[in-house]
Write a protein that holds these residues in place. Structure first.
Motif, PDB file in Angstrom:
ATOM      1  N   GLY A 147      23.475  -1.608 -26.938  1.00  0.00           N
ATOM      2  CA  GLY A 147      23.324  -0.297 -26.333  1.00  0.00           C
ATOM      3  C   GLY A 147      24.111  -0.132 -25.056  1.00  0.00           C
ATOM      4  N   ARG A 148      23.946   1.037 -24.461  1.00  0.00           N
ATOM      5  CA  ARG A 148      24.781   1.418 -23.329  1.00  0.00           C
ATOM      6  C   ARG A 148      24.439   0.647 -22.061  1.00  0.00           C
ATOM      7  N   TYR A 149      23.275  -0.018 -22.022  1.00  0.00           N
ATOM      8  CA  TYR A 149      22.876  -0.754 -20.821  1.00  0.00           C
ATOM      9  C   TYR A 149      22.997  -2.268 -21.012  1.00  0.00           C
ATOM     10  N   GLN A 150      23.920  -2.666 -21.865  1.00  0.00           N
ATOM     11  CA  GLN A 150      24.088  -4.088 -22.160  1.00  0.00           C
ATOM     12  C   GLN A 150      24.303  -4.910 -20.898  1.00  0.00           C
ATOM     13  N   ASN A 151      25.187  -4.451 -20.042  1.00  0.00           N
ATOM     14  CA  ASN A 151      25.556  -5.259 -18.879  1.00  0.00           C
ATOM     15  C   ASN A 151      24.404  -5.400 -17.892  1.00  0.00           C
ATOM     16  N   GLU A 152      23.656  -4.321 -17.693  1.00  0.00           N
ATOM     17  CA  GLU A 152      22.524  -4.393 -16.774  1.00  0.00           C
ATOM     18  C   GLU A 152      21.428  -5.308 -17.320  1.00  0.00           C
ATOM     19  N   LEU A 153      21.165  -5.227 -18.615  1.00  0.00           N
ATOM     20  CA  LEU A 153      20.162  -6.093 -19.214  1.00  0.00           C
ATOM     21  C   LEU A 153      20.617  -7.551 -19.219  1.00  0.00           C
ATOM     22  N   LEU A 154      21.891  -7.761 -19.455  1.00  0.00           N
ATOM     23  CA  LEU A 154      22.425  -9.129 -19.419  1.00  0.00           C
ATOM     24  C   LEU A 154      22.269  -9.732 -18.033  1.00  0.00           C
ATOM     25  N   ARG A 155      22.608  -8.974 -16.998  1.00  0.00           N
ATOM     26  CA  ARG A 155      22.496  -9.515 -15.637  1.00  0.00           C
ATOM     27  C   ARG A 155      21.036  -9.810 -15.301  1.00  0.00           C
ATOM     28  N   SER A 156      20.122  -8.973 -15.777  1.00  0.00           N
ATOM     29  CA  SER A 156      18.706  -9.247 -15.548  1.00  0.00           C
ATOM     30  C   SER A 156      18.267 -10.507 -16.289  1.00  0.00           C
ATOM     31  N   ALA A 157      18.756 -10.688 -17.506  1.00  0.00           N
ATOM     32  CA  ALA A 157      18.413 -11.902 -18.258  1.00  0.00           C
ATOM     33  C   ALA A 157      18.963 -13.140 -17.565  1.00  0.00           C
ATOM     34  N   LEU A 158      20.180 -13.064 -17.067  1.00  0.00           N
ATOM     35  CA  LEU A 158      20.763 -14.184 -16.326  1.00  0.00           C
ATOM     36  C   LEU A 158      19.950 -14.488 -15.074  1.00  0.00           C
ATOM     37  N   THR A 159      19.473 -13.438 -14.416  1.00  0.00           N
ATOM     38  CA  THR A 159      18.674 -13.631 -13.209  1.00  0.00           C
ATOM     39  C   THR A 159      17.347 -14.297 -13.530  1.00  0.00           C
ATOM     40  N   LEU A 160      16.710 -13.892 -14.626  1.00  0.00           N
ATOM     41  CA  LEU A 160      15.470 -14.548 -15.032  1.00  0.00           C
ATOM     42  C   LEU A 160      15.696 -16.023 -15.330  1.00  0.00           C
ATOM     43  N   LYS A 161      16.827 -16.341 -15.936  1.00  0.00           N
ATOM     44  CA  LYS A 161      17.136 -17.755 -16.188  1.00  0.00           C
ATOM     45  C   LYS A 161      17.318 -18.494 -14.872  1.00  0.00           C
ATOM     46  N   LEU A 162      17.922 -17.845 -13.876  1.00  0.00           N
ATOM     47  CA  LEU A 162      18.057 -18.458 -12.553  1.00  0.00           C
ATOM     48  C   LEU A 162      16.689 -18.778 -11.945  1.00  0.00           C
ATOM     49  N   LEU A 163      15.692 -17.964 -12.266  1.00  0.00           N
ATOM     50  CA  LEU A 163      14.364 -18.117 -11.673  1.00  0.00           C
ATOM     51  C   LEU A 163      13.455 -19.015 -12.506  1.00  0.00           C
ATOM     52  N   THR A 164      14.003 -19.637 -13.540  1.00  0.00           N
ATOM     53  CA  THR A 164      13.252 -20.551 -14.388  1.00  0.00           C
ATOM     54  C   THR A 164      13.323 -21.967 -13.829  1.00  0.00           C
ATOM     55  N   PHE A 165      12.178 -22.615 -13.720  1.00  0.00           N
ATOM     56  CA  PHE A 165      12.149 -24.025 -13.350  1.00  0.00           C
ATOM     57  C   PHE A 165      12.207 -24.824 -14.640  1.00  0.00           C
ATOM     58  N   GLU A 166      13.398 -25.226 -14.992  1.00  0.00           N
ATOM     59  CA  GLU A 166      13.668 -25.771 -16.311  1.00  0.00           C
ATOM     60  C   GLU A 166      12.804 -26.983 -16.678  1.00  0.00           C
ATOM     61  N   PRO A 167      12.480 -27.881 -15.756  1.00  0.00           N
ATOM     62  CA  PRO A 167      11.679 -29.044 -16.163  1.00  0.00           C
ATOM     63  C   PRO A 167      10.315 -28.703 -16.749  1.00  0.00           C
ATOM     64  N   THR A 168       9.724 -27.555 -16.364  1.00  0.00           N
ATOM     65  CA  THR A 168       8.400 -27.210 -16.881  1.00  0.00           C
ATOM     66  C   THR A 168       8.376 -25.914 -17.677  1.00  0.00           C
ATOM     67  N   GLY A 169       9.391 -25.065 -17.544  1.00  0.00           N
ATOM     68  CA  GLY A 169       9.396 -23.763 -18.207  1.00  0.00           C
ATOM     69  C   GLY A 169       8.800 -22.647 -17.381  1.00  0.00           C
ATOM     70  N   ALA A 170       8.232 -22.968 -16.206  1.00  0.00           N
ATOM     71  CA  ALA A 170       7.655 -21.934 -15.346  1.00  0.00           C
ATOM     72  C   ALA A 170       8.748 -20.997 -14.840  1.00  0.00           C
ATOM     73  N   ILE A 171       8.394 -19.744 -14.612  1.00  0.00           N
ATOM     74  CA  ILE A 171       9.315 -18.764 -14.044  1.00  0.00           C
ATOM     75  C   ILE A 171       8.682 -18.235 -12.767  1.00  0.00           C
ATOM     76  N   ILE A 172       9.373 -18.418 -11.660  1.00  0.00           N
ATOM     77  CA  ILE A 172       8.828 -18.014 -10.371  1.00  0.00           C
ATOM     78  C   ILE A 172       8.980 -16.509 -10.175  1.00  0.00           C
ATOM     79  N   ALA A 173       8.129 -15.958  -9.311  1.00  0.00           N
ATOM     80  CA  ALA A 173       8.214 -14.524  -9.018  1.00  0.00           C
ATOM     81  C   ALA A 173       9.480 -14.201  -8.249  1.00  0.00           C
ATOM     82  N   ALA A 174       9.875 -15.070  -7.338  1.00  0.00           N
ATOM     83  CA  ALA A 174      11.106 -14.917  -6.555  1.00  0.00           C
ATOM     84  C   ALA A 174      11.387 -16.262  -5.895  1.00  0.00           C
ATOM     85  N   PRO A 175      12.636 -16.504  -5.486  1.00  0.00           N
ATOM     86  CA  PRO A 175      12.979 -17.802  -4.900  1.00  0.00           C
ATOM     87  C   PRO A 175      12.810 -17.852  -3.391  1.00  0.00           C
TER      88      PRO A 175
END
Length: 662
Positions: A259-287
């Motif tokens: 859809g037309r908002y691909q880039n905005e959704l992609l950047r949000s998905a990338l940001t959520l991955k940045l906020l993931t603590f990979e060793p446990t799978g937890a996702i923090i509210a903010a860093p």
């Protein structure tokens, strides 16, 4: 759809524009910061080449760089051209979180490539869409002269424990410095140029970067001091950047965003991955901690933790964009954290490792962002009574397992997990009539919050559905009876005839944007007259230029706050559900305009200035952006399909006048 389709928009550079007065006192606007990370920690980098926030080795570790919270006492690591800069442009690499910032001077350009590198587990056996990176607890800043030699200066101050313990500096000529404290913690700074040590962990350096001769400035957490290699070759740092870029691109290629908002959704998905603590799978509210909701005020909280309330939002967003592995890892974190607890023992939030005690303390030596005291570590709301969390836990359980079955996943419901869900449903029956402090974690007196009651209804509703699907012999009569009683009470006591809306709490006339969740969780359809009236009332009375505030009520704290980004995206979802697609699209695109130049959002927006407020980048906001964007995109596609079908039918029915003339 492969995320590589986003390359056109993702590769464009953004010229950094800031408001001069907002830099008074040395503080940068919150939205001026870029975020780079390794899914274990994250650095905030301003547009002048300064790293002003970094906790090592993990998100919740004490900060070693925290100038964003005190320009005088906080640590920082700045690298920039020695000559005056006339223009700054920056971008994230396509499908990646690697940051490239270009500084133009009167005598040439310097590009700094910033990343926190990851090591791929098995580069030869990686699959698209599967995260493959293990954080190295390191920040690489690669310096490149784009047209002519560039003189570069380094200005840094390193201090442990949020600037409280200045590092002891040991210079290593031609290599950099070792930075340590008495407890044995150590950082390594790679800097192959001239370097001088100052007071309080201060460092000054300079060097010349020649064309085609990149140089790396590297700060890393030293786990094993005996094996510390001060200066690998520059090619090694470049290889780590390439390996990290590959990991991000392979993961992004597995996302399904259209859809037309691909880039905005992609950047949000990338940001959520940045906020993931990979060793446990937890996702923090903010860093971050203590970036204020009100400049100079006291609404400053530590968000480096994982809220159970966010569970369904998180799972929905991850699964909608196709990040199945992260969704499974996040649900695994929830199971491990909660499965061996009784419902009464479950907290509303936990650390990234699943620990429950988040006792709050203040860092009185720090002045706070733009003198917004106090600076807090820990979160005093961790042991609050918030009964909505039980419904959200069951809703997350239901959503994840229902989605998995619909998509053919081989998932097993462990007996102890289903036991916890049953016990939680029984517990809701026991406590739903009690007061609590609600979704917004009010620090005043407990009340009968409408949203809390709605989520109790949701918990029982989802437990009943799951039992019908997986445990049909289970007696759910009590759940059904209490679910219906909750609904009846909400419709009677939550609806305020005078206000003509569902309000924040019983016997309370204050509006609350959390009521926008009612149609989104299926309590009432959006077009129910009471629900539609509530949506309109919230838009009219809590809206400011379309931006939605949480509430206007006494919450036990002084000062104000901005408009909540998540509430605005909830409004978009409600307008979409009402079929007001043009209004939803206009509001969605208006909200997108408040993102940073790199597409990042904080928790709040100042309606008057458009400035970002609160901790940053904020997972809740990006989750809501994805939710609203996915639903709006689907509505736009349906409307287009209907419109196209109607036009086709009209053409088929239209007489062929040319044939008649013949």
């Amino acid at each position: 759809m492969s995320a590589s389709r986003h390359d056109g928009a993702e590769t464009r550079e953004h010229e950094v524009v800031t408001i001069a007065e907002s830099r008074s006192g040395g503080y940068r606007p919150i939205a001026e910061y870029a975020a780079v990370g390794d899914a274990q920690s994250l650095a905030l980098i301003n547009s002048d080449g300064g790293v002003d926030w970094l906790c090592l080795p993990h998100f919740d570790s004490p900060a070693v760089l925290c100038r964003i919270l005190d320009v005088d006492k906080g640590g920082y690591l700045a690298v920039r051209p020695s000559r005056p800069v006339v223009r700054v442009t920056r971008r994230y690499r396509p499908n990646s979180t690697i940051l490239e910032t270009t500084f133009e001077t009167g005598r040439g350009r310097l590009r700094i490539t910033d990343t926190m590198p990851v090591a791929a587990d098995d580069p030869d056996a990686l699959l698209d869409g599967v995260w493959s990176g293990t954080g190295r607890h390191r920040l690489i800043r690669l310096l490149e002269a784009l047209d002519g030699p560039i003189d570069v200066v380094l200005d840094a101050k390193i201090a442990f424990d949020y600037g409280l313990v200045p590092a002891t500096v040991e210079l290593v000529p031609g290599q950099g410095a070792r930075l340590s404290d008495e407890s044995g913690r150590m950082l390594g700074l790679t800097w192959p140029g001239a370097l001088e040590a100052g007071d309080q962990g201060g460092l000054k350096g300079d060097l010349t970067v020649g064309p085609g001769q990149p140089i790396a400035c590297v700060l890393d957490w030293v786990e094993d001091q005996s094996n510390r290699e001060m200066v690998p070759k520059t090619e090694d740092w470049i290889a780590q950047i390439a390996e990290t870029d590959g990991a991000w691109n392979r993961w992004a290629s597995g996302l399904h965003i259209q859809g037309r908002y691909q880039n905005e959704l992609l950047r949000s998905a990338l940001t959520l991955k940045l906020l993931t603590f990979e060793p446990t799978g937890a996702i923090i509210a903010a860093p971050t901690t203590s970036l204020p909701e009100d400049i100079g005020g006291v609404r400053n909280w530590d968000y480096r933790y994982c809220w159970l309330r966010d569970a369904t939002f998180t799972l929905y967003a991850l699964l909608q964009v196709g990040d199945d592995s992260a969704a499974s890892a996040f649900w695994g974190w929830i199971e491990r954290t909660c499965a061996n607890l009784s419902p009464a023992e479950i907290n509303i939030m936990y650390t990234i490792r699943g620990d429950g005690d988040l006792t709050e303390r203040t860092l009185d030596h720090l002045s706070g962002y733009r003198d917004s005291r106090p600076v807090r570590v820990g979160n005093g709301a961790w042991d609050q009574r918030q009964i909505d969390v039980y419904g959200e836990l069951i809703d997350a359980f239901w959503f994840y397992h229902h989605w998995a079955r619909e998509h053919g996943w081989d998932v097993t419901v462990r007996a102890e997990v289903w036991g916890l869900i049953r016990a939680t449903a029984d517990y809701i029956c026991q406590i739903w009539r009690e007061k609590d402090r609600g979704i917004w974690e009010i620090r005043g007196d407990p009340q009968h919050f409408v949203y809390s009651k709605v989520m109790c209804w949701v918990g029982l509703d989802r437990a009943i559905r799951f039992a019908a699907m997986e445990d049909p012999g289970l007696d759910v009569s009590r759940w059904c009876q209490e679910r219906d009683a909750i609904r009846e009470e909400i419709l009677q006591r939550g609806w305020n005839a005078k206000v003509q809306a569902f309000t924040m709490a019983y016997e309370n006339e204050a509006l609350d944007a959390s009521a926008l969740r009612m149609p989104l969780v299926g309590f009432l359809p959006a077009n129910d007259p009471r629900m539609e009236a509530t949506i309109d009332a919230i838009y009219d009375h809590l809206g400011d230029g379309g931006l939605i505030k949480r509430y206007e009520a006494n919450d036990g704290l002084s000062g104000g706050e901005g408009a909540f980004a998540i509430c605005t995206f909830w409004m978009v979802d409600c307008l979409t559900a009402l079929g007001r697609i043009d209004d939803a699209q206009a509001l969605f695109e208006r909200m997108l305009g408040y993102a940073s130049d790199l597409g990042l959002f904080a928790e709040e927006v100042d309606p008057e200035t458009g400035a970002a407020l609160g901790n940053y980048p904020q997972a809740f906001t990006h989750l809501a952006l994805i939710d609203a964007g996915v639903d709006l995109t689907a509505a736009l596609q349906r409307r287009k399909a209907v419109s196209g079908s109607m036009e086709e039918r009209a053409r088929d029915a239209e007489p062929d006048w040319r044939a008649a003339d013949d």
